[in-house]
Each structure stands twice: as structure tokens, then as C-alpha cells.
Design an enzyme around this catalytic site. Structure first.
Site, mmCIF file in Angstrom:
data_model
loop_
_atom_site.group_PDB
_atom_site.id
_atom_site.type_symbol
_atom_site.label_atom_id
_atom_site.label_comp_id
_atom_site.label_asym_id
_atom_site.label_seq_id
_atom_site.Cartn_x
_atom_site.Cartn_y
_atom_site.Cartn_z
ATOM 1 N N ASP A 47 56.053 34.295 34.371
ATOM 2 C CA ASP A 47 54.860 34.806 35.036
ATOM 3 C C ASP A 47 53.923 33.604 35.257
ATOM 4 O OD1 ASP A 47 52.643 36.679 35.616
ATOM 5 O OD2 ASP A 47 51.915 36.003 33.667
ATOM 6 N N ASP A 49 49.838 33.671 36.049
ATOM 7 C CA ASP A 49 48.487 33.750 35.484
ATOM 8 C C ASP A 49 48.531 34.023 33.985
ATOM 9 O OD1 ASP A 49 46.629 33.367 37.642
ATOM 10 O OD2 ASP A 49 47.350 35.255 38.472
HETATM 11 O O1 C5P Z 1 50.523 36.001 37.672
HETATM 12 P P1 C5P Z 1 50.261 37.397 37.208
HETATM 13 O O2 C5P Z 1 51.341 38.345 37.619
HETATM 14 O O3 C5P Z 1 49.930 37.495 35.744
HETATM 15 O O4 C5P Z 1 48.891 37.804 38.016
HETATM 16 C C1 C5P Z 1 48.249 39.002 37.941
HETATM 17 C C2 C5P Z 1 46.936 38.953 37.191
HETATM 18 O O5 C5P Z 1 45.841 38.764 38.098
HETATM 19 C C3 C5P Z 1 46.690 40.283 36.517
HETATM 20 O O6 C5P Z 1 46.857 40.146 35.131
HETATM 21 C C4 C5P Z 1 45.281 40.716 36.896
HETATM 22 O O7 C5P Z 1 44.461 40.938 35.780
HETATM 23 C C5 C5P Z 1 44.735 39.587 37.731
HETATM 24 N N1 C5P Z 1 44.102 40.090 38.951
HETATM 25 C C6 C5P Z 1 42.797 39.745 39.232
HETATM 26 N N2 C5P Z 1 42.181 40.185 40.396
HETATM 27 C C7 C5P Z 1 42.881 40.954 41.255
HETATM 28 C C8 C5P Z 1 44.210 41.304 40.982
HETATM 29 C C9 C5P Z 1 44.790 40.832 39.810
HETATM 30 O O8 C5P Z 1 42.197 39.042 38.428
HETATM 31 N N3 C5P Z 1 42.307 41.354 42.387
#
Ligand code: C5P
Length: 295
Positions: A47, A49
Site C-alpha cells: 500500500d 499512504d
Molecule cells: O494509499 P492508500 O490506499 O492507503 O490511500 C488511501 C488513504 O487516503 C485512506 O487511508 C484515506 O484515509 C485517505 N484519503 C484521504 N482523503 C480522501 C480519500 C482518502 O485522506 N479524499
């Protein structure tokens, strides 16, 4: 147990007190196999983030891909305000240990749809993405550069599977490390028009809980790697456990999970789902220790 003691001698990092293992014998067996089969049998699925990138840097919370867009100092104020409101509403649902993935999924689709629509209104450019990444607190974990360099050197395929924004991930990697040809990123990628302005996203939304049903599992990615029967999966969300569902010929799968938030409430659940749980760590030391033994 006897074996495990030998193995922890082998991998010093496993002894650290912020590393939690539910089933020692299982981890011992899987690790022994992965190490003895060597680099030609291994692939890594990660993954992005808060897994390859830091949750905190010296205690301060770091930006995710989406945060980069908010704090980059380029997009209009309304973007940041609305994006933060969305996160306030949905992040606690994403990480609620009382809710099932099925219960969370409709909320995640809502979140990603609204966030993408909001971004579409900003007509962002590629240059703006570069600038925002440079201005941001997004950071690859300590040891990430080593991981990328060594996986490349040993020709170990590395799939980065992210519900973030692909263009931002590529830029973070360009600025802080190297994007090699053994690395493949599957994420939400922006579409740009002839003038270089963003006009929506390519393909279907990838959110945290549909990493089981997306492009990569239907593509020939895992099929082409079917001789690499050992897989190390690393993530920070229960949704990440499904990142390698498309890989059908697995012999050994080691699942490593970072537990970044709600540690007390979530540790037992994570210990059941991941083979190794790493709590509040800013590095990739454990993964790198395993890779070092493999190559
Ligand atoms: O790379 P990963 O799959 O972990 O990325 C998704 C992350 O991005 C989620 O854990 C979510 O909390 C965050 N996110 C965010 N703002 C958004 C959508 C997702 O911070 N609009």
C-alpha cells in the site's frame, strides 16, 4: 517455538517491542520458506499512504496523497475547507473497529466520489502537482529508498496498490527516491486535457476497501508473475489484505500491517488479520530486514 527463537536471532528487528505477532510458528515457517527460496521467487505488494509513506515524522503527522493537495498552497481555499469536512465525516468510519468492511464500503464510495468531484473543479496541472508535493509534509518512510534500490537490484517486482492519487505518488517517489521499472503503481490517476488541465480521473475509483476487485486482479500482472510464489504484502488498512487476491499460485504469503491509529482498540483485530503488526514506527526496518535475508 524453538525455531522462532532461532529466527528472531536471524532478524533482530522482530524482537522489538512494538512488533506484535499473533501466531509465531506460522510466521516462523513462512519466513524460513521465503528466505530459503530467495529473490527469484519473491514479489512484494505494498500500500502507499501510511505504509510506504510515513504516518508521522518525528511525531508530527505527515500528509497522505490527498493531504498533499490540501496543504500544497496551490488549490483554492474552498478545496481545503471542503476536503477537510469530508475527512472529518468519513475517516472515523474508515477506521471504526466496530464496523464491518461491508458496512463501511458505501461510505467510502461516497467519500471518494465527492473528493474526486471536488478536485475536478480545480483544474489542477502537472506542474501544480510537482509544486504541491515539494511543499508538503508527505515523506517516504525511513528505509524506503533502500527498499526500492535493493528490490530493483535484485529484480524483485514491487506493486504499489493505492487508493490515493497515482500522479501524487509518482511525484513523491520521483522527488524522494527513484521510480524503477520493476515497480508498478495501481491507483487513481488523473486525466489531463490538451492544455494540461485535469479533467477527471481514469478508470474506476479505487477506495480503501475495493482493492480486491480492481484492474490489477483482472489484468495479467499476477499471471505474469506466477513463478514468484512467495509474496510479502504490506499495508495499514484491513482493505490492504486483499491487494494480492489476484495472485493465485501463492505458496507463502507474509502479511505485515502498520497499525498507526486507535492502537488500543484495534491491536487484537490486526493481530488476527496480519501476520506481523508494527505499531507506531516511522521506518521500513522490519520489511527491509526480511528483504536483506532474502537477497
Ligand atoms: O494509499 P492508500 O490506499 O492507503 O490511500 C488511501 C488513504 O487516503 C485512506 O487511508 C484515506 O484515509 C485517505 N484519503 C484521504 N482523503 C480522501 C480519500 C482518502 O485522506 N479524499
Amino acid at each position: 517455538m524453538h525455531h522462532f527463537i532461532q529466527l528472531t536471532d536471524l532478524i533482530e528487528e522482530l524482537k522489538a517491542c512494538h512488533i506484535h505477532i499473533g501466531d509465531l510458528e506460522h510466521v516462523d515457517a513462512v519466513l524460513q520458506n521465503i528466505i530459503s527460496d530467495g529473490p527469484d521467487k519473491l514479489q512484494v505488494v505494498a500500500d502507499f499512504d501510511r505504509t510506504l509513506s510515513k504516518y508521522t515524522h518525528r511525531g508530527q503527522i505527515c500528509a497522505t496523497c490527498h493531504n498533499v493537495l490540501e496543504e500544497g498552497g496551490v488549490l483554492p481555499d474552498f478545496y481545503k475547507e471542503k476536503a477537510l469536512k469530508l475527512r472529518d465525516k468519513y475517516f472515523s468510519i474508515e477506521t471504526d473497529p466496530e464496523m464491518t468492511i461491508e458496512e463501511k464500503t458505501p461510505y467510502m464510495i461516497e467519500w471518494w466520489t465527492e473528493a474526486h468531484d471536488l478536485l475536478n473543479m480545480c483544474h489542477i496541472t502537472k506542474e501544480a502537482v510537482q509544486k504541491m508535493v515539494a511543499n508538503s509534509t508527505a515523506k517516504l518512510r525511513d528505509g524506503c529508498k533502500w527498499l526500492f534500490d535493493e528490490c530493483h537490484r535484485a529484480s524483485i517486482p514491487l506493486l504499489i496498490f493505492s487508493a490515493g492519487v497515482g500522479d501524487v505518488i509518482e511525484e513523491i517517489i520521483h522527488q524522494q527516491s527513484t521510480l524503477y521499472d520493476n515497480m508498478h503503481i495501481v491507483s487513481n490517476y488523473m486525466n489531463f486535457d490538451k492544455e494540461g488541465k485535469m479533467v477527471g480521473f481514469k478508470n474506476d475509483i479505487i477506495h480503501v476497501f475495493n482493492k480486491n476487485e480492481n484492474a490489477i486482479h483482472k489484468s495479467d500482472y499476477f499471471e505474469n508473475l506466477k513463478d514468484r510464489v512467495n509474496i510479502i504484502l504490506i499495508g495499514d488498512s484491513l482493505g490492504d489484505l486483499q491487494m494480492a487476491d489476484g495472485a493465485e499460485h501463492m505458496k507463502n504469503k507474509l502479511k505485515i500491517g502498520f497499525l498507526n491509529t486507535k492502537v488500543d482498540e484495534t491491536l487484537e483485530l490486526y493481530k488476527k488479520k496480519f501476520d506481523i503488526v508494527i505499531v507506531q514506527d516511522e521506518s521500513l526496518d522490519l520489511l527491509n530486514a526480511v528483504i536483506r535475508k532474502v537477497i
